[in-house]
Motif scaffolding. Sequence first.
Motif, PDB file in Angstrom:
ATOM      1  N   LEU A 183       0.819  -1.204   0.000  1.00  0.00           N
ATOM      2  CA  LEU A 183       0.000   0.000   0.000  1.00  0.00           C
ATOM      3  C   LEU A 183       0.858   1.261   0.000  1.00  0.00           C
ATOM      4  N   VAL A 184       0.416   2.233  -0.812  1.00  0.00           N
ATOM      5  CA  VAL A 184       1.059   3.544  -0.873  1.00  0.00           C
ATOM      6  C   VAL A 184      -0.026   4.609  -0.716  1.00  0.00           C
ATOM      7  N   GLU A 185       0.266   5.635   0.055  1.00  0.00           N
ATOM      8  CA  GLU A 185      -0.710   6.669   0.349  1.00  0.00           C
ATOM      9  C   GLU A 185      -1.108   7.478  -0.901  1.00  0.00           C
ATOM     10  N   PRO A 186      -2.347   8.002  -0.894  1.00  0.00           N
ATOM     11  CA  PRO A 186      -2.785   8.877  -1.991  1.00  0.00           C
ATOM     12  C   PRO A 186      -2.339  10.319  -1.764  1.00  0.00           C
ATOM     13  N   ASP A 187      -2.463  11.103  -2.813  1.00  0.00           N
ATOM     14  CA  ASP A 187      -2.257  12.548  -2.762  1.00  0.00           C
ATOM     15  C   ASP A 187      -3.631  13.179  -2.527  1.00  0.00           C
ATOM     16  N   LEU A 188      -3.774  13.977  -1.494  1.00  0.00           N
ATOM     17  CA  LEU A 188      -5.080  14.567  -1.177  1.00  0.00           C
ATOM     18  C   LEU A 188      -5.584  15.512  -2.264  1.00  0.00           C
ATOM     19  N   ARG A 189      -4.694  15.981  -3.137  1.00  0.00           N
ATOM     20  CA  ARG A 189      -5.152  16.848  -4.227  1.00  0.00           C
ATOM     21  C   ARG A 189      -5.988  16.082  -5.238  1.00  0.00           C
ATOM     22  N   THR A 190      -5.671  14.794  -5.414  1.00  0.00           N
ATOM     23  CA  THR A 190      -6.336  14.002  -6.463  1.00  0.00           C
ATOM     24  C   THR A 190      -7.070  12.783  -5.920  1.00  0.00           C
ATOM     25  N   TYR A 191      -6.812  12.392  -4.662  1.00  0.00           N
ATOM     26  CA  TYR A 191      -7.308  11.153  -4.057  1.00  0.00           C
ATOM     27  C   TYR A 191      -6.680   9.916  -4.705  1.00  0.00           C
ATOM     28  N   ASN A 192      -5.731  10.123  -5.582  1.00  0.00           N
ATOM     29  CA  ASN A 192      -5.054   9.022  -6.271  1.00  0.00           C
ATOM     30  C   ASN A 192      -3.651   8.825  -5.709  1.00  0.00           C
ATOM     31  N   ILE A 193      -3.045   7.713  -6.052  1.00  0.00           N
ATOM     32  CA  ILE A 193      -1.735   7.354  -5.516  1.00  0.00           C
ATOM     33  C   ILE A 193      -0.739   8.500  -5.704  1.00  0.00           C
ATOM     34  N   ASP A 194       0.047   8.762  -4.662  1.00  0.00           N
ATOM     35  CA  ASP A 194       0.994   9.871  -4.662  1.00  0.00           C
ATOM     36  C   ASP A 194       2.302   9.415  -5.312  1.00  0.00           C
ATOM     37  N   SER A 205      -4.948   8.202   3.907  1.00  0.00           N
ATOM     38  CA  SER A 205      -6.058   7.308   3.577  1.00  0.00           C
ATOM     39  C   SER A 205      -7.108   7.316   4.681  1.00  0.00           C
ATOM     40  N   ALA A 206      -6.666   7.257   5.921  1.00  0.00           N
ATOM     41  CA  ALA A 206      -7.602   7.239   7.049  1.00  0.00           C
ATOM     42  C   ALA A 206      -8.463   8.491   7.063  1.00  0.00           C
ATOM     43  N   ASN A 207      -7.860   9.633   6.784  1.00  0.00           N
ATOM     44  CA  ASN A 207      -8.609  10.888   6.737  1.00  0.00           C
ATOM     45  C   ASN A 207      -9.694  10.850   5.673  1.00  0.00           C
ATOM     46  N   ILE A 208      -9.348  10.308   4.508  1.00  0.00           N
ATOM     47  CA  ILE A 208     -10.327  10.222   3.416  1.00  0.00           C
ATOM     48  C   ILE A 208     -11.478   9.299   3.814  1.00  0.00           C
ATOM     49  N   HIS A 209     -11.159   8.125   4.319  1.00  0.00           N
ATOM     50  CA  HIS A 209     -12.203   7.159   4.666  1.00  0.00           C
ATOM     51  C   HIS A 209     -13.127   7.672   5.768  1.00  0.00           C
ATOM     52  N   GLN A 210     -12.596   8.486   6.656  1.00  0.00           N
ATOM     53  CA  GLN A 210     -13.388   8.990   7.780  1.00  0.00           C
ATOM     54  C   GLN A 210     -14.214  10.215   7.432  1.00  0.00           C
ATOM     55  N   SER A 211     -13.869  10.911   6.358  1.00  0.00           N
ATOM     56  CA  SER A 211     -14.540  12.195   6.110  1.00  0.00           C
ATOM     57  C   SER A 211     -15.144  12.344   4.719  1.00  0.00           C
ATOM     58  N   THR A 212     -14.962  11.356   3.847  1.00  0.00           N
ATOM     59  CA  THR A 212     -15.468  11.502   2.477  1.00  0.00           C
ATOM     60  C   THR A 212     -16.960  11.205   2.391  1.00  0.00           C
TER      61      THR A 212
END
Length: 363
Positions: free
Chosen positions: A101-112, A330-337
């Motif tokens: 697993l590799v974290e996403p970029d919050l600008r795109t929600y896609n892999i950084d 990723s955790a931030n996205i899953h908790q707030s999207t």
Amino acid sequence: MIPYESLKILNRPFEEKLKGKLSDFLDKGWYILGEEVAAFEKEFALYHDEQYCVGVANGLDALILALKCCGFKPGDEVIVPSNTYIATILAIIHCGLTPVLVEPDLRTYNIDPLAIPDAISSKTVAIMVVHLYGQCCEMDPIMEIAKDHQLKVIEDCAQAHGAKYKGKLAGTFGDFGAFSFYPTKNLGALGDAGAVICKSEEDYQKLRQLRNYGSEKKYHNGVIGYNSRLDELQAAFLRIKLPHLDEINQHKRKLAAIYFEVLNDSFVKPKLDEDYYNVYHIYNILHPERDKLKEFLAAHQIATEIHYPVAPQDQVALKDYLQHFDYPVSANIHQSTLSLPCSFAHTEAEIRHVADILNQFSS
């Protein structure tokens, strides 16, 4: 009530043609790998300005067969985003490979892309990018990394039909582009369906074998294959809708533009960037009180979805397959999207109403 999605309304413009195609299908009496599949494969390849496309049963199989085509060894590692849908990771596991697993970029929600090099080891053989929510990944640096480390690139395009990065379509950057035509997709069938775009004649022929029991000639099986054939009827339905894909995408972009215009700054909206042509399969926002917001909208007769409520590393099914590190982005996205209504079945007036109600939550 404003539904999150209404497949009945979405398919209404195509209803008469769909019924006519069903009648033709019954008259022909040819149900598996016939003229419709062959024609759709050609037309979908042409849409992408590519030569090779193989129809398969669904999007998960598209990913599995693409990986199988590469001939990787058990235990080889495949880099994948930490916020993807479980299907992407299941494909890797089903092929006996190890997901990293590799974290996403919050600008795109896609892999950084900046986080990929640190995940590469001597066992890394591929990067499986996921063009999430209808936005392409930042493919230039990803392709450069893959070239430098001699890695295969498989694109999960399940949510990115017609999406572009710097004018180039999703599915045409890497070695394979894997597509799902699940009914809710921008190009949706009326059941499960999928396809793989590939670059070479060799991979094309291998995919055709793999999807059909490993057979190139009836009753002659050259490799260990699968039963993963695009259904003839679903191919016929997809041929009706494919010429309208750009229209569908443009409509969703118009709806997204309303959200951008009307929603206030208490919501984190998708980032706009001229390098990306986002087709908004999903229009998501981030909000720290996501669950309360979802309940508030439901009380106002507005349905929403969460893509996705559980991160891959928190899935019980994957507990023995993933390295359990912290993935704070990723955790931030899953908790707030939260995914808002934004489909071909919605009107601009409905979306303005949704946006107005959203603004009431934060006022």
